[in-house]
Every structure is written in structure tokens, then in C-alpha cells.
Motif scaffolding. Sequence first.
Motif, PDB file in Angstrom:
ATOM      1  N   ARG A 103     -14.333  49.179 -27.232  1.00 23.65           N
ATOM      2  CA  ARG A 103     -14.525  48.191 -28.231  1.00 23.65           C
ATOM      3  C   ARG A 103     -16.080  48.793 -29.111  1.00 23.65           C
ATOM      4  N   LYS A 104     -16.865  49.472 -28.484  1.00 22.91           N
ATOM      5  CA  LYS A 104     -17.922  50.035 -29.168  1.00 22.91           C
ATOM      6  C   LYS A 104     -17.303  51.170 -30.128  1.00 22.91           C
ATOM      7  N   ALA A 105     -16.386  52.098 -29.412  1.00 22.79           N
ATOM      8  CA  ALA A 105     -15.854  52.933 -30.298  1.00 22.79           C
ATOM      9  C   ALA A 105     -15.221  52.494 -31.620  1.00 22.79           C
ATOM     10  N   VAL A 106     -14.250  51.280 -31.428  1.00 21.03           N
ATOM     11  CA  VAL A 106     -13.717  50.923 -32.642  1.00 21.03           C
ATOM     12  C   VAL A 106     -14.860  50.460 -33.642  1.00 21.03           C
ATOM     13  N   ALA A 107     -15.977  49.813 -33.042  1.00 18.78           N
ATOM     14  CA  ALA A 107     -17.191  49.393 -33.800  1.00 18.78           C
ATOM     15  C   ALA A 107     -17.731  50.412 -34.857  1.00 18.78           C
ATOM     16  N   THR A 108     -17.618  51.696 -34.309  1.00 18.06           N
ATOM     17  CA  THR A 108     -18.358  52.516 -34.923  1.00 18.06           C
ATOM     18  C   THR A 108     -18.228  52.931 -36.349  1.00 18.06           C
ATOM     19  N   PRO A 109     -16.959  52.959 -36.957  1.00 17.85           N
ATOM     20  CA  PRO A 109     -17.052  53.040 -38.367  1.00 17.85           C
ATOM     21  C   PRO A 109     -17.458  51.965 -39.309  1.00 17.85           C
ATOM     22  N   PHE A 110     -17.549  50.744 -38.443  1.00 19.16           N
ATOM     23  CA  PHE A 110     -18.044  49.574 -39.273  1.00 19.16           C
ATOM     24  C   PHE A 110     -19.395  49.298 -39.030  1.00 19.16           C
ATOM     25  N   THR A 111     -20.144  50.335 -38.344  1.00 20.53           N
ATOM     26  CA  THR A 111     -21.593  50.395 -38.201  1.00 20.53           C
ATOM     27  C   THR A 111     -22.364  50.801 -39.209  1.00 20.53           C
ATOM     28  N   ILE A 112     -22.484  50.050 -40.412  1.00 15.45           N
ATOM     29  CA  ILE A 112     -22.941  50.332 -41.695  1.00 15.45           C
ATOM     30  C   ILE A 112     -24.209  49.691 -42.142  1.00 15.45           C
ATOM     31  N   ASP A 113     -24.810  49.829 -43.325  1.00  9.78           N
ATOM     32  CA  ASP A 113     -26.074  48.961 -43.494  1.00  9.78           C
ATOM     33  C   ASP A 113     -25.811  47.721 -43.693  1.00  9.78           C
ATOM     34  N   GLU A 114     -24.637  47.270 -44.341  1.00  8.29           N
ATOM     35  CA  GLU A 114     -24.161  45.783 -44.880  1.00  8.29           C
ATOM     36  C   GLU A 114     -23.771  45.202 -43.495  1.00  8.29           C
ATOM     37  N   SER A 115     -22.955  45.501 -42.589  1.00 11.53           N
ATOM     38  CA  SER A 115     -22.722  44.965 -41.376  1.00 11.53           C
ATOM     39  C   SER A 115     -23.942  44.783 -40.254  1.00 11.53           C
ATOM     40  N   VAL A 116     -24.717  45.655 -40.472  1.00 13.84           N
ATOM     41  CA  VAL A 116     -25.902  45.477 -39.552  1.00 13.84           C
ATOM     42  C   VAL A 116     -26.950  44.224 -40.150  1.00 13.84           C
ATOM     43  N   ALA A 117     -27.092  44.311 -41.606  1.00 14.78           N
ATOM     44  CA  ALA A 117     -27.965  43.186 -42.021  1.00 14.78           C
ATOM     45  C   ALA A 117     -27.354  41.957 -41.895  1.00 14.78           C
ATOM     46  N   VAL A 118     -26.069  41.741 -41.931  1.00 15.76           N
ATOM     47  CA  VAL A 118     -25.591  40.478 -41.917  1.00 15.76           C
ATOM     48  C   VAL A 118     -25.678  39.963 -40.384  1.00 15.76           C
ATOM     49  N   ALA A 119     -25.316  40.904 -39.618  1.00 17.63           N
ATOM     50  CA  ALA A 119     -25.377  40.574 -38.106  1.00 17.63           C
ATOM     51  C   ALA A 119     -26.795  40.193 -37.781  1.00 17.63           C
ATOM     52  N   LEU A 120     -27.842  40.830 -38.009  1.00 14.08           N
ATOM     53  CA  LEU A 120     -29.242  40.681 -37.523  1.00 14.08           C
ATOM     54  C   LEU A 120     -29.873  39.443 -38.386  1.00 14.08           C
ATOM     55  N   ALA A 121     -29.096  38.880 -39.464  1.00 15.85           N
ATOM     56  CA  ALA A 121     -29.685  37.946 -40.143  1.00 15.85           C
ATOM     57  C   ALA A 121     -29.200  36.676 -39.412  1.00 15.85           C
ATOM     58  N   GLN A 122     -28.469  36.515 -38.484  1.00 14.45           N
ATOM     59  CA  GLN A 122     -28.094  35.743 -37.730  1.00 14.45           C
ATOM     60  C   GLN A 122     -28.750  35.078 -36.492  1.00 14.45           C
ATOM     61  N   ASP A 123     -28.768  33.995 -36.002  1.00 18.62           N
ATOM     62  CA  ASP A 123     -29.524  33.521 -34.860  1.00 18.62           C
ATOM     63  C   ASP A 123     -28.871  33.258 -33.817  1.00 18.62           C
ATOM     64  N   CYS A 124     -27.547  33.464 -33.518  1.00 21.18           N
ATOM     65  CA  CYS A 124     -27.004  33.530 -32.041  1.00 21.18           C
ATOM     66  C   CYS A 124     -25.902  34.458 -31.809  1.00 21.18           C
ATOM     67  N   PRO A 125     -25.883  34.921 -30.601  1.00 21.30           N
ATOM     68  CA  PRO A 125     -24.676  36.341 -30.329  1.00 21.30           C
ATOM     69  C   PRO A 125     -23.486  36.192 -31.065  1.00 21.30           C
ATOM     70  N   ARG A 126     -22.750  35.064 -30.982  1.00 18.31           N
ATOM     71  CA  ARG A 126     -21.372  34.900 -31.423  1.00 18.31           C
ATOM     72  C   ARG A 126     -21.370  34.717 -32.905  1.00 18.31           C
ATOM     73  N   ALA A 127     -22.356  34.329 -33.602  1.00 17.24           N
ATOM     74  CA  ALA A 127     -22.693  34.502 -34.798  1.00 17.24           C
ATOM     75  C   ALA A 127     -22.853  36.113 -35.434  1.00 17.24           C
ATOM     76  N   ARG A 128     -23.705  36.665 -34.621  1.00 14.43           N
ATOM     77  CA  ARG A 128     -23.863  37.966 -35.088  1.00 14.43           C
ATOM     78  C   ARG A 128     -22.685  38.859 -34.948  1.00 14.43           C
ATOM     79  N   GLN A 129     -21.831  38.554 -33.928  1.00 15.76           N
ATOM     80  CA  GLN A 129     -20.673  39.196 -33.878  1.00 15.76           C
ATOM     81  C   GLN A 129     -19.612  38.933 -35.052  1.00 15.76           C
ATOM     82  N   ALA A 130     -19.598  37.850 -35.336  1.00 14.16           N
ATOM     83  CA  ALA A 130     -18.726  37.227 -36.421  1.00 14.16           C
ATOM     84  C   ALA A 130     -19.454  38.168 -37.733  1.00 14.16           C
TER      85      ALA A 130
END
Length: 242
Positions: A103-130
Motif C-alpha cells: 500500500r505504501k509502495a503504491v502511494a509513493t509516486p503520489f506523495t507530492i507537495d499537493e497531496s501532502v498539503a491537502v491531507a494534512l489540512a484535514q482533521d480526521c484520519p479518514r479525511a486525510r486518506q481521502a
Amino acid sequence: MRSLHRTPEGVAARQGLAVALATSAYGISFGALSVASGLDIWQTCVLSLLMFTGGSQFAFVGVIAAGGLASAPAAIASAALLGVRNAAYAMRMAPVVAGGFWRKAVATPFTIDESVAVALAQDCPRARQAGFWVTGVGIWVGWNISTLLGALLGDVLGDSRAYGLDAAAAAAFLALLWPRLRGRQPLAVAAGAAVVAALLTPVLLPGIPVIAVAGVAVAVGLFDPRHPAPPAAGVAEERGMP
């Protein structure tokens, strides 16, 4: 039962799609610039498919444009320096992505500035994953499509900056960042990072200023007066602390 678009996951997904649209539009600029720098359409598309980090891609074709193919080693070095930040993102996002190795290997190419910024702007784990997955996958699809369009239509479009596409990603970042600039510490980090980046960018290779500004957050965290040092051992014993 709450409507999906009103749930935290739905809000995160909408934010991710909005950022994906803005960032994907910026891919037209890359496609046009890459072809103008001397790369062909296939080389341009492969860069977006495999490298998939906008800052590194622009740094690469910028150096190629200035020095031709003979400058390829310098172009690779500049792109690699800008890509170092993604390693820090991966460490921060590991608990958000969760799951096992694949799962983490699949996430590797998508771990970019924008995806990290949107994820960390959320308040709960499921919203961060979404937020992470919608933003990362959305940008990957949109960025590659717009790269192809930019490479094909570069001569027709002319200077893509005339359409404001060069500011699309920055505007999306600012929209995410602005609500989080509350309190002295976030403001101090943002202001300090901006000053350091402005001073270092004209004189250092691409990528080094990005790494340097991370030290601003570390410095602010170390010297934050709201986090006093732990009491000395003797004082702790007098208070009955372990």
C-alpha cells in the motif's frame, strides 16, 4: 444519514479535486516548455509519467534549455535536489497512508507537495486518506494529460504564462495554507521560510533553497517559548515526579 459531500471525507475529496484541476492546468506550461527546450513529445511525456514532480521537471528542462543536452548531468542534479523533499513527505505521510508495504509502495509516486498539503489540512484520519489519494491520483492523471496537450499545442499556445497557468499551483497552495496561518508559530514559520527562500533562490542551485527553508520550522520549534525545557532531575524528585 449525512450526505457524502458533507462528510469530512467528502470535503477532503472536493478540496483534492480543486487542487488537482489547478495543478493539472499548470502541466500545459511544462509540456510547451519541455518541447521548446529541445525534448521531443515522447521524452516530455515520459518525464511526467515517471518523474512526476513538477518542480524537478521544470528544473530539468530549464537547465537543458540553457545548456543543451551537454548539461544533462547538471539538470539531473538540480532535479534530484528538488526531489529530496519528497523523502521527508514520505516519512510524514506513512502513518496517514497506513497499511502494509505494498500500500505504501503504491502511494509513493503520489506523495507530492499537493497531496501532502491537502491531507494534512484535514482533521480526521479518514479525511486525510481521502484527501491524499484523490489529490495524488487526480493530479497524476490530469498532469499527464495536460503535459501531452502542452507538448502538442506549444507552438499554438505561445507563452503559456499569458494565461496565468504559471501561477495556478501557487494559488492552490496559498488557498490551502491561508486558513492554517493562525497563531504566532505558523506565521513565524511562513514568514521566515519566505525570507530565506527569497534570499537563497537567486544564488543557489534549484532544490537547495527548498531544503534550507525546512530548517526554519526546526529552528522555530526548538526555540518556541511555549515549550519550556523539562525540569532538572533534582527538581523533579522534590516534586515527587518519577
